[in-house]
Write a protein that holds these residues in place. Structure first.
Motif, PDB file in Angstrom:
ATOM      1  N   GLU A 101      -0.611  -0.866   8.319  1.00 53.13           N
ATOM      2  CA  GLU A 101       0.534  -0.224   9.002  1.00 53.13           C
ATOM      3  C   GLU A 101       1.361   0.600   8.593  1.00 53.13           C
ATOM      4  O   GLU A 101       1.727   0.388   7.480  1.00 53.13           O
ATOM      5  CB  GLU A 101       0.983  -1.348  10.113  1.00 53.13           C
ATOM      6  N   ILE A 102       1.325   1.861   9.229  1.00 57.16           N
ATOM      7  CA  ILE A 102       2.236   2.922   8.543  1.00 57.16           C
ATOM      8  C   ILE A 102       3.097   3.337   9.609  1.00 57.16           C
ATOM      9  O   ILE A 102       2.799   3.650  10.781  1.00 57.16           O
ATOM     10  CB  ILE A 102       1.419   4.086   8.030  1.00 57.16           C
ATOM     11  N   GLU A 103       4.569   3.084   9.443  1.00 53.31           N
ATOM     12  CA  GLU A 103       5.414   3.398  10.528  1.00 53.31           C
ATOM     13  C   GLU A 103       6.043   4.690   9.961  1.00 53.31           C
ATOM     14  O   GLU A 103       6.880   4.719   9.050  1.00 53.31           O
ATOM     15  CB  GLU A 103       6.540   2.416  10.511  1.00 53.31           C
ATOM     16  N   GLY A 104       6.017   5.845  10.820  1.00 51.56           N
ATOM     17  CA  GLY A 104       6.307   6.897  10.222  1.00 51.56           C
ATOM     18  C   GLY A 104       7.835   7.594  10.215  1.00 51.56           C
ATOM     19  O   GLY A 104       8.467   8.265   9.744  1.00 51.56           O
ATOM     20  N   ASN A 105       8.270   7.201  11.431  1.00 54.08           N
ATOM     21  CA  ASN A 105       9.491   7.542  12.067  1.00 54.08           C
ATOM     22  C   ASN A 105       9.969   9.011  11.824  1.00 54.08           C
ATOM     23  O   ASN A 105      10.924   9.523  11.438  1.00 54.08           O
ATOM     24  CB  ASN A 105      10.599   6.858  11.192  1.00 54.08           C
ATOM     25  N   GLY A 106       8.968   9.815  12.337  1.00 49.44           N
ATOM     26  CA  GLY A 106       8.925  11.378  12.052  1.00 49.44           C
ATOM     27  C   GLY A 106       8.910  11.936  10.975  1.00 49.44           C
ATOM     28  O   GLY A 106       9.279  13.158  10.676  1.00 49.44           O
ATOM     29  N   ALA A 107       8.442  11.290   9.960  1.00 49.52           N
ATOM     30  CA  ALA A 107       8.503  11.750   8.459  1.00 49.52           C
ATOM     31  C   ALA A 107       7.388  13.047   8.593  1.00 49.52           C
ATOM     32  O   ALA A 107       6.488  13.100   8.999  1.00 49.52           O
ATOM     33  CB  ALA A 107       8.092  10.723   7.552  1.00 49.52           C
ATOM     34  N   GLU A 108       7.845  13.965   7.514  1.00 49.59           N
ATOM     35  CA  GLU A 108       6.826  14.885   7.217  1.00 49.59           C
ATOM     36  C   GLU A 108       6.437  14.980   5.830  1.00 49.59           C
ATOM     37  O   GLU A 108       7.203  15.040   4.898  1.00 49.59           O
ATOM     38  CB  GLU A 108       7.750  16.386   7.447  1.00 49.59           C
ATOM     39  N   LEU A 109       5.111  14.838   5.754  1.00 40.24           N
ATOM     40  CA  LEU A 109       4.585  14.786   4.353  1.00 40.24           C
ATOM     41  C   LEU A 109       3.909  16.027   4.419  1.00 40.24           C
ATOM     42  O   LEU A 109       3.067  16.565   4.831  1.00 40.24           O
ATOM     43  CB  LEU A 109       3.437  13.536   4.595  1.00 40.24           C
ATOM     44  N   VAL A 110       4.445  16.676   3.002  1.00 43.77           N
ATOM     45  CA  VAL A 110       3.735  17.794   2.657  1.00 43.77           C
ATOM     46  C   VAL A 110       3.031  17.552   1.350  1.00 43.77           C
ATOM     47  O   VAL A 110       3.441  17.278   0.341  1.00 43.77           O
ATOM     48  CB  VAL A 110       5.041  18.904   2.262  1.00 43.77           C
TER      49      VAL A 110
ATOM     50  N   PHE B 291      -0.390  -0.345  -5.576  1.00 42.33           N
ATOM     51  CA  PHE B 291      -1.157  -1.045  -6.180  1.00 42.33           C
ATOM     52  C   PHE B 291      -0.398  -2.349  -6.696  1.00 42.33           C
ATOM     53  O   PHE B 291      -0.746  -3.096  -7.144  1.00 42.33           O
ATOM     54  CB  PHE B 291      -1.544  -0.513  -7.395  1.00 42.33           C
ATOM     55  N   ASP B 292       1.159  -2.250  -6.562  1.00 41.14           N
ATOM     56  CA  ASP B 292       1.751  -3.496  -6.876  1.00 41.14           C
ATOM     57  C   ASP B 292       1.759  -4.643  -5.570  1.00 41.14           C
ATOM     58  O   ASP B 292       2.195  -5.717  -5.913  1.00 41.14           O
ATOM     59  CB  ASP B 292       3.186  -3.292  -7.253  1.00 41.14           C
ATOM     60  N   ALA B 293       1.369  -3.860  -4.747  1.00 39.11           N
ATOM     61  CA  ALA B 293       1.338  -4.877  -3.474  1.00 39.11           C
ATOM     62  C   ALA B 293       0.190  -6.129  -3.722  1.00 39.11           C
ATOM     63  O   ALA B 293      -0.650  -5.847  -4.131  1.00 39.11           O
ATOM     64  CB  ALA B 293       0.786  -4.263  -2.219  1.00 39.11           C
ATOM     65  N   GLN B 294       0.735  -7.385  -3.132  1.00 33.73           N
ATOM     66  CA  GLN B 294      -0.174  -8.746  -3.274  1.00 33.73           C
ATOM     67  C   GLN B 294      -0.789  -9.128  -2.204  1.00 33.73           C
ATOM     68  O   GLN B 294      -1.651  -9.872  -2.142  1.00 33.73           O
ATOM     69  CB  GLN B 294       0.992  -9.581  -4.040  1.00 33.73           C
ATOM     70  N   ASP B 295      -0.491  -8.667  -0.887  1.00 33.66           N
ATOM     71  CA  ASP B 295      -0.911  -9.157   0.194  1.00 33.66           C
ATOM     72  C   ASP B 295      -2.038  -8.269   0.797  1.00 33.66           C
ATOM     73  O   ASP B 295      -1.519  -7.381   0.684  1.00 33.66           O
ATOM     74  CB  ASP B 295       0.516  -9.467   1.178  1.00 33.66           C
ATOM     75  N   PRO B 296      -2.886  -8.907   1.689  1.00 26.86           N
ATOM     76  CA  PRO B 296      -3.856  -8.186   1.984  1.00 26.86           C
ATOM     77  C   PRO B 296      -3.437  -7.595   3.254  1.00 26.86           C
ATOM     78  O   PRO B 296      -4.066  -6.625   3.879  1.00 26.86           O
ATOM     79  CB  PRO B 296      -5.203  -8.857   2.513  1.00 26.86           C
ATOM     80  N   GLU B 297      -2.142  -8.301   3.689  1.00 27.48           N
ATOM     81  CA  GLU B 297      -1.494  -7.394   4.968  1.00 27.48           C
ATOM     82  C   GLU B 297      -0.327  -6.663   4.681  1.00 27.48           C
ATOM     83  O   GLU B 297       0.550  -7.383   4.112  1.00 27.48           O
ATOM     84  CB  GLU B 297      -1.120  -8.372   6.076  1.00 27.48           C
ATOM     85  N   LEU B 298      -0.511  -5.132   4.830  1.00 29.21           N
ATOM     86  CA  LEU B 298       0.547  -4.294   4.227  1.00 29.21           C
ATOM     87  C   LEU B 298       1.099  -3.422   5.168  1.00 29.21           C
ATOM     88  O   LEU B 298       0.531  -2.873   6.331  1.00 29.21           O
ATOM     89  CB  LEU B 298      -0.079  -3.544   2.999  1.00 29.21           C
ATOM     90  N   LYS B 299       2.447  -3.119   5.153  1.00 26.17           N
ATOM     91  CA  LYS B 299       3.351  -2.415   5.897  1.00 26.17           C
ATOM     92  C   LYS B 299       4.032  -1.303   5.244  1.00 26.17           C
ATOM     93  O   LYS B 299       4.591  -1.696   4.231  1.00 26.17           O
ATOM     94  CB  LYS B 299       4.073  -2.788   7.063  1.00 26.17           C
ATOM     95  N   ILE B 300       3.773  -0.033   5.410  1.00 22.75           N
ATOM     96  CA  ILE B 300       4.431   1.071   4.705  1.00 22.75           C
ATOM     97  C   ILE B 300       5.553   1.671   5.726  1.00 22.75           C
ATOM     98  O   ILE B 300       5.248   2.018   6.894  1.00 22.75           O
ATOM     99  CB  ILE B 300       3.557   2.101   4.270  1.00 22.75           C
ATOM    100  N   VAL B 301       6.879   1.601   5.392  1.00 24.72           N
ATOM    101  CA  VAL B 301       8.100   2.293   6.445  1.00 24.72           C
ATOM    102  C   VAL B 301       8.653   3.346   5.755  1.00 24.72           C
ATOM    103  O   VAL B 301       8.929   3.501   4.633  1.00 24.72           O
ATOM    104  CB  VAL B 301       8.796   0.965   6.806  1.00 24.72           C
TER     105      VAL B 301
END
Length: 603
Positions: free
Chosen positions: A98-107, A47-57
């Motif tokens: 875009e979401i770059e997961g790098n093998g992350a485990e989300l529980v 919600f703090d992100a300002q840009d309409p193009e967003l990437k989560i790493v």
């Protein structure tokens, strides 16, 4: 616009390091794993992100999410329960995410919707897994059964599961004060093969009472139409009104979806739900159990589901196992005409209780009018506006006058929102229900897959009876697939089953589906039924290799290999069959008139 790259550590919601500016029109959020609750950190970052193009790493590691500080929104989710949802990753109105997961485990913990992509122009997600710390499932080993007295003894699984015995009832999952009031949908599994027990039936379980016995055993007093075998494992997922909270991944009214190497180990509904979205690729994705788990259930509903999507859909090199419904279901939606308001307007009604709030059509959509008793798609008209009345009724205004014969009770189908669909290189097995359910009128190709199904493996059922899922198919090719151990439910099914289910107002003999090709497939079957077809025009069954096995007890040995009713232009050519045949082909008079059978061996 200048954008920011933020590295966010899970120490507090405001832990932001290394803010930097660059000329790229992309805002990047970097997250580090932690044993602490990541929900408020993720929420603030999004919600703090300002840009309409967003990437989560996501950095490699395990991330844990609680519902307490989740973003809340009242959601309408087709084929699930509507209502206020706790959303961990809410992405809405973005040009690109875009979401770059790098093998992350989300529980995840409790009643949450992990990912919502709504009104996004481009969605890319790769390389992470989704799981729950406590599954919304009750399961236990059957240690004794007494059919005469009407009880079964169960030793519940405890490690990693949540439940309690309270006043003669089993309450589960016991998470944050939420429990199902009854066992509800219950099914027996074989613990050795980790698949549904051979010949099992779905049960709706609500015992009169449950008593505690020595050795951690619970005795369930309940008359059942089928008692599970001693040694099997019974699984329950709760009552139908509450057992589909939300999918793990919900994509709604979005486009250009690419999911790669995303794994769902558990979900409180479907694994992946795509609703009124377009151009979708799923590559290397899974709905599967972890290798080291005692659980037998992954998602509590379909692995994948596509409702009123359009463009091209590709499902490639995916694996779907141990869910409690279909591997995939591709369909549109029928609505009924509640009233003809004037020469260009109708009030429509959504019929199924899990369709409420669904947007059937919008401005510019083309709609078919279907006049009973014929199920054929009729005249096309363009919607110029859609006016919701409430979550069940809407008013549609059309560009041209309505067909004069249309009356209340007739059916509408959205022509615009149908996809071409391709599935290849996938494995679907060890689950309840069908491998694939197909209902798009556009080109559909199913090739080079490995299928094993409790019910029918490939299922065609447009219907105006209960689910109101459209519609009839016109161009389907099923080729070079491998079918092994299919249709082992206690209810009668087939490897390929074509069976429309239309309401009483419709002609039950008029053809519905057309142009289906079933070619060059290899089928290993313990039972008789291969193809069971009703009301299809143009079905080619060609060059298939069928082998009768003895690896399971036949359930319907006296049925025909090929069974046709109210069909036209059926061709059975060049197939081979190895094994005993009780009955090869059964066809009614209307199907026999244009039935072609030649060049087959073994039958």
């Amino acid at each position: 616009m200048l954008t920011h790259t933020a590295s966010i550590l899970p120490l507090s919601a405001s832990a932001v390091l290394a803010l930097s500016c660059n000329a790229s029109a992309l805002e990047v959020i970097k997250l580090e794993s932690s044993s602490k609750d990541m929900t408020p950190i993720v929420r603030k970052a999004i919600f703090d992100a300002q840009d309409p193009e967003l990437k989560i790493v996501l950095a490699p590691g395990t991330y844990r999410f609680l519902p307490d500080y989740a973003f809340q929104k009242t959601c309408t989710i087709t084929n699930h329960s509507n209502g206020l949802k706790n959303i961990i990753f809410p992405f809405q109105g973005l040009k690109s995410i875009e979401i770059e997961g790098n093998g992350a485990e989300l529980v995840f913990h409790g009643q949450v919707l992990p990912f919502l992509f709504e009104d996004c122009q481009k969605v890319t997600a790769r390389g992470f897994s989704i799981d729950w710390d406590i599954p919304f499932i009750f399961q236990g080993e059957v240690v004794a059964v007494n059919e005469k007295e009407g009880w079964r003894d169960i030793k519940p699984h405890t490690e990693g599961f949540g439940w309690e015995l309270h006043r003669g009832k089993v309450l589960f999952p016991g998470v944050d004060g939420f429990n199902y009031e009854i066992l509800g949908s219950t099914l027996a599994f074989d613990p050795e093969t980790r698949r549904v027990s051979h010949g099992a039936l779905d049960m709706e379980s609500d015992p009169q009472r449950v008593e505690k016995r020595p050795g951690g055993i619970l005795r369930f007093h309940e008359q059942l139409r089928q008692y599970p075998a001693v040694g099997s494992v019974l699984t329950s997922k709760g009552d139908r009104a509450h057992d589909r909270y939300a999918p793990a991944v919900h994509v709604k009214e979005s486009s250009n979806i690419h999911l790669e190497d995303v794994t769902v180990h558990h979900a409180l509904g479907m694994g992946y739900l795509m609703e009124r979205s377009q151009d979708i690729v799923m590559s290397g994705c899974s709905v599967v159990l972890k290798d080291d788990t005692q659980r037998l259930i992954s998602s509590t509903a379909d692995a994948t589901h596509f409702a009123n999507c359009k463009g091209d859909i590709l499902i490639e090199n995916c694996r779907f196992e141990n869910m409690l419904d279909d591997g995939t279901n591709v369909h549109g939606t029928y609505v009924t005409i509640d009233e003809v308001l004037d020469e260009r307007s109708v009030r429509i009604k959504l019929e199924h209780f899990e369709q409420t709030g669904f947007r059937f059509a919008g401005e510019g959509d083309e709609v078919w009018f279907i006049k009973s008793p014929s199920p054929k798609r009729g005249r096309v008209n363009e919607v110029i506006s859609s006016q919701p009345i409430n979550d069940r009724f809407s008013i549609l205004h059309f560009k041209d006058p309505l067909p004069p014969e249309i009356t209340a009770g007739d059916i509408l189908e959205n022509k615009t929102w149908n996809p071409t669909f391709t599935m290849r290189g996938c494995t679907i097995r060890n689950h309840r229900a069908r491998n694939i359910v197909l209902k798009s009128p556009l080109k559909t190709v199913i090739e080079d897959n490995d299928f094993s199904s409790m019910m029918s493996s490939v299922f065609f059922r447009g219907e105006t009876f209960f689910w109101f899922e459209s519609g009839s198919v016109n161009d389907v090719t099923i080729r070079n697939n491998r079918f092994n151990y299919c249709a082992y439910s206690g209810m009668e099914h087939a490897v390929l089953n074509i069976t429309p289910r239309l309401g009483a107002a419709f002609d039950q003999e008029e053809v519905y589906d057309s142009n289906i090709r079933f070619e060059n497939n290899t089928i290993h079957t313990f039972d008789s039924r291969i193809v069971w077809a009703d009301r299809v025009d143009g079905l080619v069954i060609k060059d298939n290799t069928i082998v009768r096995t003895d690896d399971a007890e036949p359930l319907y040995l006296d049925r025909a290999l090929f069974d046709f009713k109210n069909c036209r232009n059926i061709e059975i050519t060049g197939n081979s069959y190895d094994g005993e045949v009780s009955k090869d082909i059964q066809a009614d008079d209307s199907s026999r008139k244009s039935l072609k059978v030649e060049g087959n061996t073994g039958f």
